[in-house]
Scaffold this active site. Structure first.
Site, mmCIF file in Angstrom:
data_model
loop_
_atom_site.group_PDB
_atom_site.id
_atom_site.type_symbol
_atom_site.label_atom_id
_atom_site.label_comp_id
_atom_site.label_asym_id
_atom_site.label_seq_id
_atom_site.Cartn_x
_atom_site.Cartn_y
_atom_site.Cartn_z
ATOM 1 C CD1 TRP A 174 -1.021 2.347 2.251
ATOM 2 C CD2 TRP A 174 -2.866 1.690 1.146
ATOM 3 N NE1 TRP A 174 -1.942 3.367 2.309
ATOM 4 C CE2 TRP A 174 -3.080 2.998 1.649
ATOM 5 C CE3 TRP A 174 -3.895 1.067 0.422
ATOM 6 C CZ2 TRP A 174 -4.271 3.693 1.448
ATOM 7 C CZ3 TRP A 174 -5.084 1.768 0.223
ATOM 8 C CH2 TRP A 174 -5.259 3.061 0.730
ATOM 9 C CG ASP B 293 -0.700 11.313 2.791
ATOM 10 O OD1 ASP B 293 -1.656 10.705 2.313
ATOM 11 O OD2 ASP B 293 -0.756 11.929 3.866
ATOM 12 C CD1 TRP C 207 -3.031 4.157 5.485
ATOM 13 C CD2 TRP C 207 -3.903 3.306 7.367
ATOM 14 N NE1 TRP C 207 -2.607 4.928 6.536
ATOM 15 C CE2 TRP C 207 -3.133 4.440 7.700
ATOM 16 C CE3 TRP C 207 -4.543 2.610 8.388
ATOM 17 C CZ2 TRP C 207 -2.982 4.893 9.006
ATOM 18 C CZ3 TRP C 207 -4.390 3.062 9.691
ATOM 19 C CH2 TRP C 207 -3.614 4.186 9.985
ATOM 20 C CG PHE D 171 0.438 8.978 10.708
ATOM 21 C CD1 PHE D 171 0.597 7.608 10.603
ATOM 22 C CD2 PHE D 171 -0.816 9.466 11.060
ATOM 23 C CE1 PHE D 171 -0.471 6.731 10.834
ATOM 24 C CE2 PHE D 171 -1.893 8.608 11.292
ATOM 25 C CZ PHE D 171 -1.721 7.247 11.179
ATOM 26 N NE ARG E 237 -3.867 13.153 10.405
ATOM 27 C CZ ARG E 237 -4.987 13.048 11.136
ATOM 28 N NH1 ARG E 237 -4.918 12.878 12.435
ATOM 29 N NH2 ARG E 237 -6.159 13.132 10.545
ATOM 30 C CD1 TRP F 256 -7.737 10.027 2.627
ATOM 31 C CD2 TRP F 256 -7.339 7.872 3.070
ATOM 32 N NE1 TRP F 256 -6.445 9.922 3.113
ATOM 33 C CE2 TRP F 256 -6.181 8.613 3.396
ATOM 34 C CE3 TRP F 256 -7.310 6.477 3.260
ATOM 35 C CZ2 TRP F 256 -5.018 8.032 3.898
ATOM 36 C CZ3 TRP F 256 -6.148 5.903 3.763
ATOM 37 C CH2 TRP F 256 -5.024 6.673 4.081
#
Ligand code: FRU
Length: 477
Positions: free
Chosen positions: A35, A38, A62, A97, A159, A296
């Site tokens: 997978w 971003d 994910w 992340f 984040r 998404w």
């Protein structure tokens, strides 16, 4: 399960063998297997462009995020490198992340979000997101330094740090959610380790979203651009049609002051699939942006083939005289051009004309004389699944995909002025199309899933005539 780079590499090697490459991109970056989401840490370092990305090597879904890594001399030919970050903990035990990269002297520094739950991961109250640092001298192997900014009290979603240098300082913007309101926070540092809180840089006004992901903040022609990916915008007519958006606000900013925005949020790409874009500077000062060419919750049929997700073409950003962000393919994309096939067509009258029997990786140029076209619909189609056409009644350029077998059907569109000429550059890869309209005026990007034997390109004009000033295709190699 515990994670490490060695384990991730072994996993990728064995998965790579089992891939079905029927939709795997030929000139876009995708993960070796597993997978991808971003783009992260886009940067020029030591003679190479580096692209990192959100990556789950262990499945096509994910999962605990790693940072995949590739490098390129020219932004179009990518070489895969070993996974750069694995969620080895404790600060990032549930995922590394999104984040960014900067060059600090002879060091490449990655600033990313450590994602972790203190207790039951089913409960948001246990979520903590902290900003972490990792550094490298060779641009391949990274030393992890742990948390440099802890979660502000009361926040959980905090984040996607984007760091840049300005004057004597490093600055950072971070996306956050406070209650049900998206915001961007700012920090500054002298050494990338100690960070000073500069407060909230921008906050969602009414209906501007509950969370702002992946902020980026830069200057174009003297204007400040706050680019970000808001979650929670309601669809309205032709606007905000995707689950989440990506776009920008323009304004003015001086360090230490809040961002004074001018005007409304504008979406950057009007197709089905473009999210979490990040920008960087080339050595010659161009601002390039790359996004995740997916959305998404949208079906990703390539999951059955052992991989999922891809990145967009690199696009140069400029600001038009009327202060709109424009995106054009970075000029490096022209390196890919092989043979040129001019299309000897000047008018189409209520007909369809096949021009390429098998379109795999191609750039198509089309210039329509809209002022002298009477057809109600005219444009180009790829097999039975994709049409990009002018709808003269609606006065819009429409991208329509029709893959009912994969649950992907529907249109995206932009308004057109039909009094002049419409110039299109379309980039086809094995499972994507990117349409650049009138030299950067608009862009529509979508994933497509044609069968291998159903990839012919045809022009059409229905209910009237259409006049083509110029048309042809480059094979991309
Ligand atoms: C955006 C995003 C980021 C986050 C990452 C997780 O697509 O949700 O906010 O850091 O993906 O993979």
């Amino acid at each position: 399960m515990t994670y490490s780079i060695t384990k991730a590499e072994q996993e990728l090697q064995s998965r790579r063998e089992g891939l079905n490459l029927r939709w795997y991109p030929r000139y876009h970056l995708a993960a070796r297997a597993g997978w991808m989401n971003d783009p992260n840490g886009l940067v020029w370092f030591d003679g190479w462009y580096h692209a990192f990305y959100q990556h789950h090597p262990y499945s096509t879904q994910w999962g605990p995020m790693h940072w995949g890594h590739a490098r390129s001399k020219d932004l179009v030919n990518w070489e895969h490198l070993p996974v750069a970050l694995a969620p080895e903990g404790p600060d990032d035990k549930d995922g590394c992340f999104s984040g960014s990269a900067v060059v600090d002297g002879d060091t490449l520094a990655l600033i990313y979000t450590g994602h972790k739950f203190h207790g039951d991961p089913g409960d948001e109250a246990n979520l903590y997101q902290v900003q972490c640092l990792a550094t490298s001298r060779d641009g391949i192997h990274f030393v992890r330094h742990g948390t440099v900014i802890d979660t502000p009290p009361g926040l959980h979603h905090f984040r996607d740090p984007k760091v840049w240098r300005e004057g004597e300082w490093w600055y950072m913007v971070v996306g956050a959610r406070e209650g049900d309101t998206g915001q961007v926070r700012a920090y500054r540092s002298a050494d990338l380790r100690e960070w000073q809180d500069m407060g909230v840089l921008a906050v969602a006004e009414k209906e501007m979203g509950y969370m702002w992901e992946c902020p980026d903040f830069f200057t174009l022609n003297g204007k400040r651009v706050l680019m970000f990916s808001p979650q929670g915008l309601a669809a309205e007519g032709f606007k905000n049609r995707n689950l989440f958006q990506s776009g920008y606000l323009l304004g003015e900013w001086q360090p230490g002051k809040p961002f004074a925005r001018e005007g409304e949020f504008v979406e950057m790409d009007r197709g089905h699939d473009f999210y979490a874009p990040q920008s960087f500077l080339t050595p010659d000062g161009r601002r390039i942006v790359i996004g995740w060419l997916d959305m998404w919750e949208s079906p990703l049929p390539e999951q059955q083939d052992g991989w999922a997700g891809m990145l967009s073409l690199p696009r140069e950003l400029t600001l038009s005289v009327d202060n709109r962000l424009q995106m054009r393919p970075a000029r490096e994309v022209e390196i890919l051009r092989g043979a040129w096939f001019p299309w000897p067509v000047s008018t189409l009258n209520n007909q369809q004309m096949t021009l390429v029997e098998h379109c795999d990786a191609m750039e198509v140029i089309l210039q329509w004389d809209c002022a002298n076209s009477s057809a109600e619909q005219y444009g180009i189609r790829l097999g039975d699944g994709l049409r990009v056409y002018v709808d003269a009644q609606m006065q819009r350029l429409v991208l329509e995909r029709h893959y009912p077998q994969y649950g992907l059907c529907g249109t995206r569109s932009v308004a057109l002025n039909l009094n002049g000429v419409l110039s299109l550059r379309l980039f086809f890869d094995y499972s994507s199309v990117e349409v650049f309209v009138n030299e950067g005026e608009a862009c529509l990007s979508s994933r497509i899933y044609p069968d291998a034997d159903c990839r012919e390109l045809a022009l059409f004009a229905w209910t009237g005539g259409a006049s083509l000033i110029h048309g042809g295709a480059w094979q991309l190699e």
